[in-house]
Design a protein around this motif. Structure first.
Motif, PDB file in Angstrom:
ATOM      1  N   UNK A 201       0.856  -1.185   0.000  1.00  0.00           N
ATOM      2  CA  UNK A 201       0.000   0.000   0.000  1.00  0.00           C
ATOM      3  C   UNK A 201       0.896   1.239   0.000  1.00  0.00           C
ATOM      4  N   UNK A 202       0.471   2.279  -0.686  1.00  0.00           N
ATOM      5  CA  UNK A 202       1.166   3.560  -0.650  1.00  0.00           C
ATOM      6  C   UNK A 202       0.622   4.369   0.520  1.00  0.00           C
ATOM      7  N   UNK A 203       1.512   4.938   1.322  1.00  0.00           N
ATOM      8  CA  UNK A 203       1.086   5.745   2.469  1.00  0.00           C
ATOM      9  C   UNK A 203       1.726   7.124   2.371  1.00  0.00           C
ATOM     10  N   UNK A 204       0.875   8.136   2.369  1.00  0.00           N
ATOM     11  CA  UNK A 204       1.303   9.533   2.366  1.00  0.00           C
ATOM     12  C   UNK A 204       0.867  10.170   3.673  1.00  0.00           C
ATOM     13  N   UNK A 205       1.797  10.800   4.381  1.00  0.00           N
ATOM     14  CA  UNK A 205       1.444  11.451   5.637  1.00  0.00           C
ATOM     15  C   UNK A 205       2.119  12.815   5.731  1.00  0.00           C
ATOM     16  N   UNK A 206       1.449  13.752   6.384  1.00  0.00           N
ATOM     17  CA  UNK A 206       2.068  15.036   6.688  1.00  0.00           C
ATOM     18  C   UNK A 206       2.589  14.995   8.112  1.00  0.00           C
ATOM     19  N   UNK A 207       3.659  15.720   8.367  1.00  0.00           N
ATOM     20  CA  UNK A 207       4.260  15.656   9.699  1.00  0.00           C
ATOM     21  C   UNK A 207       5.193  16.827   9.931  1.00  0.00           C
ATOM     22  N   UNK A 208       5.331  17.181  11.218  1.00  0.00           N
ATOM     23  CA  UNK A 208       6.362  18.132  11.632  1.00  0.00           C
ATOM     24  C   UNK A 208       7.624  17.399  12.088  1.00  0.00           C
TER      25      UNK A 208
END
Length: 264
Positions: A201-208
């Protein structure tokens, strides 16, 4: 250069993100051209207020693009019905959960809604997918616990499991490590890395958590004042991209360690 067998899950073409107002369009960023490959962990980073959440909301059709196109598995995302989109893309937001009285199993099972009948009855296949998602996220011991009994870190794992149970090709998470301590920030991101390798699965996440993302991601998307650039962490370091994220009077990027340092 991509190999022929590397499948592109999501692609943007000259995408512009922002807001429609009575006075006209407010463009946050434009000319975004990206390709997200299957089975990769992809981190979206940038300073506060740069537009990361707006970018994710646009990719997930929560708000419309100002210009350009988004393609999901080679097909315009605008051509997907809501049901088709739910079977292809899962979304994990940072909003407070309203259904904490559910058990872990019941909450994860909500990910099967695109596949159940109008009554919501789970088939044997649905139950199997829920069990599989619970196993992949190491939640077997908590399966029958109420969600209000869980820690923030445990609850985040449950939300990831629900997205997995949805059976989509792409999971998008908006700041999944918010409110977590350093150990659980690293744990959650390591879990996401493991899931991409085990499930494709492709996982895209935003993060600091830029330092952690540099260590764990296959690809990073960096938003700064000049636009959006995407590449492997190593190549972005070589290009000096991380030096452009913050004012240089206080924060500097150490290319040797791949981490940020406060200037004395």
């Amino acid at each position: 250069m991509l190999n022929k067998d590397e499948h592109i899950i999501l692609k943007t073409d000259k995408l512009a993100i922002g807001y429609h107002t009575k006075k006209g369009n407010t463009i946050i960023c434009d000319g975004i051209n990206l390709e997200l490959q299957q089975g990769k962990l992809i981190g979206l980073v940038g300073a506060n207020g740069i537009g990361k959440s707006t970018f994710l909301r646009t990719l997930t059709t929560i708000q419309p693009p100002l210009e350009g196109s988004i393609y999901l598995n080679g097909r315009s995302i605008l051509d997907y019905s809501n049901l088709e989109l739910a079977k292809t893309m899962s979304l994990v937001l940072t909003e407070q959960l309203m259904s904490k009285n559910l058990t872990v199993f019941e909450l994860v099972a909500l990910g099967r809604q695109p596949y159940t009948n109008w009554v919501g009855n789970l088939s044997s296949e649905d139950i199997s997918e829920v069990k599989k998602a619970i196993g992949l996220t190491n939640l077997n011991d908590l399966e029958h616990r109420k969600c209000f009994e869980l820690s923030d870190g445990q609850l985040q794992k449950v939300m990831i499991a629900r997205a997995l149970a949805q059976g989509s090709d792409l999971i998008i998470l908006d700041e999944p490590t918010t409110h977590l301590d350093m150990y659980h920030k690293a744990y959650v991101l390591k879990l996401l890395q493991k899931l991409t390798k085990e499930t494709s699965i492709t996982i895209l996440f935003s993060s600091h958590e830029i330092d952690l993302a540099i260590q764990l991601c296959d690809t990073m998307i960096v938003m700064n004042d000049t636009g959006v650039i995407s590449d492997s962490p190593c190549r972005l370091i070589e290009q000096g991209v991380f030096d452009t994220l913050f004012p240089k009077d206080l924060i500097g990027f150490d290319e040797t360690t791949g981490s940020f340092r406060v200037k004395k």
